[in-house]
Scaffold this active site. Structure first.
Site, PDB file in Angstrom:
ATOM      1  N   PHE A  65       0.092 -26.155 -43.282  1.00 50.45           N
ATOM      2  CA  PHE A  65      -0.002 -26.522 -44.691  1.00 50.45           C
ATOM      3  C   PHE A  65      -1.298 -27.305 -44.898  1.00 50.45           C
ATOM      4  O   PHE A  65      -1.602 -28.206 -44.117  1.00 50.45           O
ATOM      5  CB  PHE A  65       1.213 -27.376 -45.065  1.00 50.45           C
ATOM      6  N   ASP A  83       5.365 -30.607 -37.320  1.00 46.68           N
ATOM      7  CA  ASP A  83       5.782 -30.814 -38.705  1.00 46.68           C
ATOM      8  C   ASP A  83       7.001 -29.923 -38.956  1.00 46.68           C
ATOM      9  O   ASP A  83       6.925 -28.698 -38.802  1.00 46.68           O
ATOM     10  CB  ASP A  83       4.633 -30.464 -39.654  1.00 46.68           C
ATOM     11  N   TYR A 107      12.943 -33.462 -49.262  1.00 48.76           N
ATOM     12  CA  TYR A 107      13.199 -32.868 -50.585  1.00 48.76           C
ATOM     13  C   TYR A 107      13.296 -31.351 -50.528  1.00 48.76           C
ATOM     14  O   TYR A 107      13.607 -30.732 -51.531  1.00 48.76           O
ATOM     15  CB  TYR A 107      12.130 -33.294 -51.616  1.00 48.76           C
ATOM     16  N   LYS A 108      13.017 -30.740 -49.371  1.00 48.92           N
ATOM     17  CA  LYS A 108      13.121 -29.278 -49.261  1.00 48.92           C
ATOM     18  C   LYS A 108      14.568 -28.939 -48.878  1.00 48.92           C
ATOM     19  O   LYS A 108      15.465 -29.127 -49.673  1.00 48.92           O
ATOM     20  CB  LYS A 108      12.072 -28.756 -48.281  1.00 48.92           C
ATOM     21  N   ARG A 151       7.486 -15.827 -52.372  1.00 50.58           N
ATOM     22  CA  ARG A 151       8.258 -16.535 -51.341  1.00 50.58           C
ATOM     23  C   ARG A 151       9.675 -16.798 -51.843  1.00 50.58           C
ATOM     24  O   ARG A 151       9.863 -17.305 -52.949  1.00 50.58           O
ATOM     25  CB  ARG A 151       7.523 -17.844 -51.060  1.00 50.58           C
TER      26      ARG A 151
HETATM   27  C1  LIG Z   1       5.795 -29.625 -48.254  1.00 57.37           C
HETATM   28  C2  LIG Z   1       4.798 -29.953 -47.180  1.00 57.37           C
HETATM   29  C3  LIG Z   1       3.950 -31.069 -47.270  1.00 57.37           C
HETATM   30  C4  LIG Z   1       3.932 -31.937 -48.499  1.00 57.37           C
HETATM   31  O1  LIG Z   1       3.548 -33.246 -48.208  1.00 57.37           O
HETATM   32  P1  LIG Z   1       3.889 -34.413 -49.230  1.00 57.37           P
HETATM   33  O2  LIG Z   1       3.099 -35.568 -48.753  1.00 57.37           O
HETATM   34  O3  LIG Z   1       5.366 -34.639 -49.218  1.00 57.37           O
HETATM   35  O4  LIG Z   1       3.451 -33.960 -50.595  1.00 57.37           O
HETATM   36  C5  LIG Z   1       3.121 -31.348 -46.191  1.00 57.37           C
HETATM   37  N1  LIG Z   1       3.099 -30.560 -45.084  1.00 57.37           N
HETATM   38  C6  LIG Z   1       3.899 -29.476 -44.973  1.00 57.37           C
HETATM   39  C7  LIG Z   1       3.855 -28.649 -43.737  1.00 57.37           C
HETATM   40  C8  LIG Z   1       4.747 -29.124 -46.029  1.00 57.37           C
HETATM   41  O5  LIG Z   1       5.512 -28.029 -45.939  1.00 57.37           O
END
Ligand SMILES: *Cc1c(COP(=O)(O)O)cnc(C)c1O
Length: 399
Positions: free
Chosen positions: A116, A187, A212-213, A358
């Site tokens: 990400f 992660d 939150y996911k 997705r």
């Molecule tokens: C959703 C996601 C994020 C989002 O980070 P936030 O700091 O919560 O906005 C970061 N890394 C990955 C791999 C994600 O899937």
């Protein structure tokens, strides 16, 4: 597992088929009630006494690590190895900074192009702040194993590719990294609550993720961080806030790291969001992770088979046989417009540039009937070219 009963624990609006729980989980009914209680009974009546006396044991001040322990069960982490707070981007920074501090002479952070972007951006920012000659090396996901060379200090990966859904073999890659003396930062943003994870069994050094996911703790809910127990005393937190101090209320002028995982805390915890997380985790206490994984594959295979038969223009993002997380990704040059047309019909998925549609499959609240109805809508949107309507081309801020 009684999946129908679990579905009843969520507010799901009438007429919506929600295939985006991988991005923002739906509202658990108990979370609404718990947040109300925390506001009215804890905040309202206890006032500042809540830090010591807030519900759930150890007061609000104990919540971040109490809830870390609850998440730990889902990711194979021992008690007192996980804490919560901040956002995932910040936890990525903390974990990577701690790993780089232990890196010795090596100067490469290895990641993949499926990570990400925020994780990569945080690594870039950290590397430039440190000014110690570190380098971020990003290779294709399939090339990771071969890229574990002797100059790599840290392997930093997101286990499930947010775009394609490709699933890395955590145990194998962590073992390969260890053989080369490479530290690992995993992660789990799209893993925690999506499938089984065994951080202890894999021997992972650091892990981070959000709540939150798949965990359903609500927009802006805090992130979590795991540090392998054997590293607790060696880890030097880069974000040395007062609540990670050994004695925050001694108000010393100099920082001294707190005990174990507590040192990965930074500042004041988000109590209302933690209340929502606490309630969301009550549901997870009842979930058997292998059963959840089996059900998730059942639903997502059913979707993938039906949708590719009904709509040959939608190409799977992964070739058959590549393991995936709890999402199905399809490619189409008009992906954005197709997703918008589906949302207008109440079938909520999302779009990831440049061409990915997705769809998340979350057994807690989805059924075969939802899958079949979603496929029916997709077929209609494609067959009738409904997505070509001009309103579906308008790009919104969040896709
Ligand atoms: C959703 C996601 C994020 C989002 O980070 P936030 O700091 O919560 O906005 C970061 N890394 C990955 C791999 C994600 O899937």
């Amino acid at each position: 597992m009684d999946w129908t009963e679990l579905r009843g624990r969520f507010f799901l609006p009438e007429g919506v088929i929600y295939l985006d729980g991988n991005s923002l989980g739906p509202l658990p009914k108990a979370a609404a009630e718990r947040v109300r209680q925390t506001i009215e009974d804890d905040w309202g009546k206890l006032l500042i006494r809540g830090w010591n006396e807030g519900a759930g044991g150890a007061g609000w001040m104990g919540w971040p690590t109490r809830l870390g322990d609850r998440i730990g069960r889902l990711i194979g982490a021992a008690p007192r190895t996980v804490t919560t707070g901040d956002t995932l981007s910040i936890k990525v920074y903390q974990a990577l900074a701690s790993a780089l501090h232990l890196a010795g002479d090596r100067r490469v952070v290895l990641s993949d192009s499926g990570n990400f972007p925020s994780d990569l951006y945080m690594a870039q920012g950290l590397i430039s702040t440190l000014g110690q000659g570190f380098e971020l090396r990003t290779v294709a996901p399939e090339a990771i194993e071969g890229a574990l060379t002797d100059d790599v200090a840290v392997l930093m990966l997101t286990q499930v590719d947010y775009r394609t859904g490709r699933l890395h073999d955590m145990a194998a890659l962590t073992a390969a990294a260890k053989r080369k003396g490479i530290l690992t930062v995993w992660d789990l943003a799209h893993s925690a609550g999506a499938h089984e994870v065994d951080l202890t069994g894999a021997g992972a050094d650091f892990a981070v993720g959000c709540t939150y996911k798949y965990l359903n703790a609500g927009p802006g809910a805090p992130a979590f961080i795991y540090v392998r127990e054997g590293l607790h005393d060696a880890v030097r937190p880069a974000l040395s806030g007062w609540l990670g101090h050994a004695a925050p209320f001694a108000f010393d002028l100099d920082y001294a790291p707190g005990d174990g995982i507590e040192r990965m805390r930074v500042g004041t915890p988000p109590v209302l969001q933690l209340a929502a997380l606490d309630a969301a985790l009550d549901i997870w206490d009842e979930v058997d992770m292998p059963a959840l994984r089996a059900r998730s594959l059942e639903l997502s295979d059913r979707f993938l088979d039906a949708v590719t038969r009904a709509c040959p223009d939608l190409m799977p993002a992964l070739v058959p046989g590549v393991p995936r997380g709890s999402q199905v990704s399809l490619r189409h040059p008009d992906g954005y417009a197709i997703v918008q047309a589906l949302i207008a019909r109440g079938v909520i998925g999302d779009f990831r540039a440049p061409d990915i549609l997705r769809f998340g499959f979350t057994p807690l609240f989805l059924s075969e009937a939802d899958v079949d109805a979603a496929v029916g809508h997709i077929r209609e949107v494609m067959d009738q070219g409904e997505y070509r309507r001009p309103e579906f081309a308008i790009r919104r801020r969040v896709t």
